[in-house]
Design a protein around this motif. Structure first.
Motif, PDB file in Angstrom:
ATOM      1  N   CYS A   1       4.510   5.788  -5.201  1.00 13.70           N
ATOM      2  CA  CYS A   1       4.420   6.160  -6.893  1.00 13.70           C
ATOM      3  C   CYS A   1       3.163   6.951  -7.555  1.00 13.70           C
ATOM      4  O   CYS A   1       4.274   7.485  -9.074  1.00 13.70           O
ATOM      5  CB  CYS A   1       4.409   4.154  -7.984  1.00 13.70           C
ATOM      6  N   GLY A   2       2.735   6.650  -6.972  1.00 17.15           N
ATOM      7  CA  GLY A   2       1.216   7.628  -7.897  1.00 17.15           C
ATOM      8  C   GLY A   2       1.607   8.889  -7.353  1.00 17.15           C
ATOM      9  O   GLY A   2       1.425  10.188  -8.480  1.00 17.15           O
ATOM     10  N   ASP A   3       2.107   9.298  -6.433  1.00 18.57           N
ATOM     11  CA  ASP A   3       2.547  10.704  -5.802  1.00 18.57           C
ATOM     12  C   ASP A   3       3.968  11.429  -7.087  1.00 18.57           C
ATOM     13  O   ASP A   3       3.614  12.758  -7.108  1.00 18.57           O
ATOM     14  CB  ASP A   3       3.678  10.975  -3.965  1.00 18.57           C
ATOM     15  N   ARG A   4       4.797  10.261  -7.336  1.00 18.55           N
ATOM     16  CA  ARG A   4       5.383  10.991  -8.667  1.00 18.55           C
ATOM     17  C   ARG A   4       5.271  11.051 -10.085  1.00 18.55           C
ATOM     18  O   ARG A   4       5.573  11.904 -10.490  1.00 18.55           O
ATOM     19  CB  ARG A   4       6.844   9.727  -8.564  1.00 18.55           C
TER      20      ARG A   4
ATOM     21  N   ARG B   1       0.753  -1.483   0.110  1.00 17.34           N
ATOM     22  CA  ARG B   1       0.105   0.265   0.067  1.00 17.34           C
ATOM     23  C   ARG B   1       0.755   1.039   0.480  1.00 17.34           C
ATOM     24  O   ARG B   1       1.009   1.841  -0.274  1.00 17.34           O
ATOM     25  CB  ARG B   1      -1.149   0.202   1.326  1.00 17.34           C
ATOM     26  N   ARG B   2       1.854   1.459   1.159  1.00 15.29           N
ATOM     27  CA  ARG B   2       3.092   2.149   0.756  1.00 15.29           C
ATOM     28  C   ARG B   2       3.230   2.872  -0.412  1.00 15.29           C
ATOM     29  O   ARG B   2       3.698   3.771  -1.161  1.00 15.29           O
ATOM     30  CB  ARG B   2       3.506   2.745   2.038  1.00 15.29           C
ATOM     31  N   GLY B   3       3.891   1.187  -0.999  1.00 12.84           N
ATOM     32  CA  GLY B   3       4.044   1.819  -2.459  1.00 12.84           C
ATOM     33  C   GLY B   3       4.270   1.751  -2.901  1.00 12.84           C
ATOM     34  O   GLY B   3       4.129   2.891  -4.091  1.00 12.84           O
ATOM     35  N   ARG B   4       2.572   1.813  -3.449  1.00 16.47           N
ATOM     36  CA  ARG B   4       1.890   1.882  -4.507  1.00 16.47           C
ATOM     37  C   ARG B   4       1.479   4.161  -5.010  1.00 16.47           C
ATOM     38  O   ARG B   4       1.672   4.748  -5.173  1.00 16.47           O
ATOM     39  CB  ARG B   4      -0.154   1.651  -3.940  1.00 16.47           C
ATOM     40  N   THR B   5       1.152   4.439  -3.003  1.00 10.31           N
ATOM     41  CA  THR B   5       1.461   5.461  -2.869  1.00 10.31           C
ATOM     42  C   THR B   5       2.343   6.592  -3.185  1.00 10.31           C
ATOM     43  O   THR B   5       2.060   7.513  -3.927  1.00 10.31           O
ATOM     44  CB  THR B   5       0.925   5.805  -1.470  1.00 10.31           C
TER      45      THR B   5
ATOM     46  N   VAL C   1       5.381  14.086 -11.828  1.00  9.01           N
ATOM     47  CA  VAL C   1       5.667  14.285 -13.771  1.00  9.01           C
ATOM     48  C   VAL C   1       4.831  14.539 -14.384  1.00  9.01           C
ATOM     49  O   VAL C   1       4.731  15.129 -15.045  1.00  9.01           O
ATOM     50  CB  VAL C   1       6.123  12.632 -13.737  1.00  9.01           C
ATOM     51  N   LEU C   2       3.458  13.963 -14.431  1.00  6.63           N
ATOM     52  CA  LEU C   2       2.643  14.670 -15.035  1.00  6.63           C
ATOM     53  C   LEU C   2       2.219  15.842 -14.948  1.00  6.63           C
ATOM     54  O   LEU C   2       1.806  16.604 -16.060  1.00  6.63           O
ATOM     55  CB  LEU C   2       0.937  13.800 -14.877  1.00  6.63           C
ATOM     56  N   VAL C   3       2.208  17.137 -13.800  1.00  7.16           N
ATOM     57  CA  VAL C   3       2.396  18.242 -13.591  1.00  7.16           C
ATOM     58  C   VAL C   3       3.500  18.536 -14.383  1.00  7.16           C
ATOM     59  O   VAL C   3       2.949  19.745 -15.341  1.00  7.16           O
ATOM     60  CB  VAL C   3       2.451  18.453 -12.225  1.00  7.16           C
TER      61      VAL C   3
END
Length: 198
Positions: free
Chosen positions: A14-17, A8-12, A21-23
């Motif tokens: 990766c989502g932030d990164r 769960r923490r690893g997915r969070t 990148v998208l922004v």
């Protein structure tokens, strides 16, 4: 409580990164779009002014200067001791043509320093056509025939030689475009009257 190795923490993280990148990509895209629009607008303005107005103005300017040169050469041809007779038409026309050639060379040198090439030549064919179709005549004008000699149009008037016009071919080449025009300056514009082509 989730252990440090849970997914769960690893997915969070990766989502932030991924969001960062998208922004960043969106910011770069907006900046690139703004630069593209600015470049396109600058290019459009330069093309619009360079391709049309500049070259047309140059031809009219050259025409105006050649008209002044023709009128001065025609006045000079009548100066001197004897009035030029109709028999003197060839030497008179050639003297005027030589003066116009010299003035044309001076104009070419002036424009050479303005990022454009200008070529000015007397046009014998256009002068012959003008003499045939537009030789001054009409009520109250006891004028004789017109003749084109070396690009200069002369007319017989009371057995004297009158210089009435000259035909020039003008070619202007600039970084924007090239323009070719034929102009026929007249010594006295009000004396010209259209005559139907034969």
């Amino acid at each position: 409580m989730n252990p440090p190795w849970s997914g769960r923490r690893g997915r969070t993280g990766c989502g932030d990164r991924g969001q960062i990148v998208l922004v960043a990509a969106a910011v770069v895209a907006v900046a690139f779009l703004s630069m593209t629009l600015a470049y396109a607008q600058l290019g459009y303005d330069a093309d619009r002014t360079g391709a049309g107005a500049v070259e047309v103005a140059s031809v009219s300017e050259v025409d105006r200067r050649l008209t002044g040169s023709l009128r001065a050469a025609a006045r000079e041809a009548r100066r001197g001791g004897d009035t030029p007779t109709w028999q003197d038409r060839r030497p008179i026309a050639r003297r005027v043509a030589a003066s116009l050639d010299a003035d044309g060379d001076r104009l070419e040198r002036v424009h050479a320093g303005e990022s454009r090439s200008v070529v000015i030549e007397l046009d014998s064919a256009a002068a012959a056509r003008w003499a045939r179709e537009r030789c001054p005549d009409g009520p109250g004008r006891a004028f004789g025939p017109c003749r084109a000699i070396d690009g200069v149009v002369v007319q017989e008037r009371a057995d004297e030689t009158a210089v009435v016009a000259a035909a020039f071919r003008i070619r202007i080449v600039s970084p924007a475009e090239s323009t070719t025009a034929t102009v026929v300056p007249r010594v006295v514009p009000t004396l010209n009257r259209s005559r139907p082509a034969s």
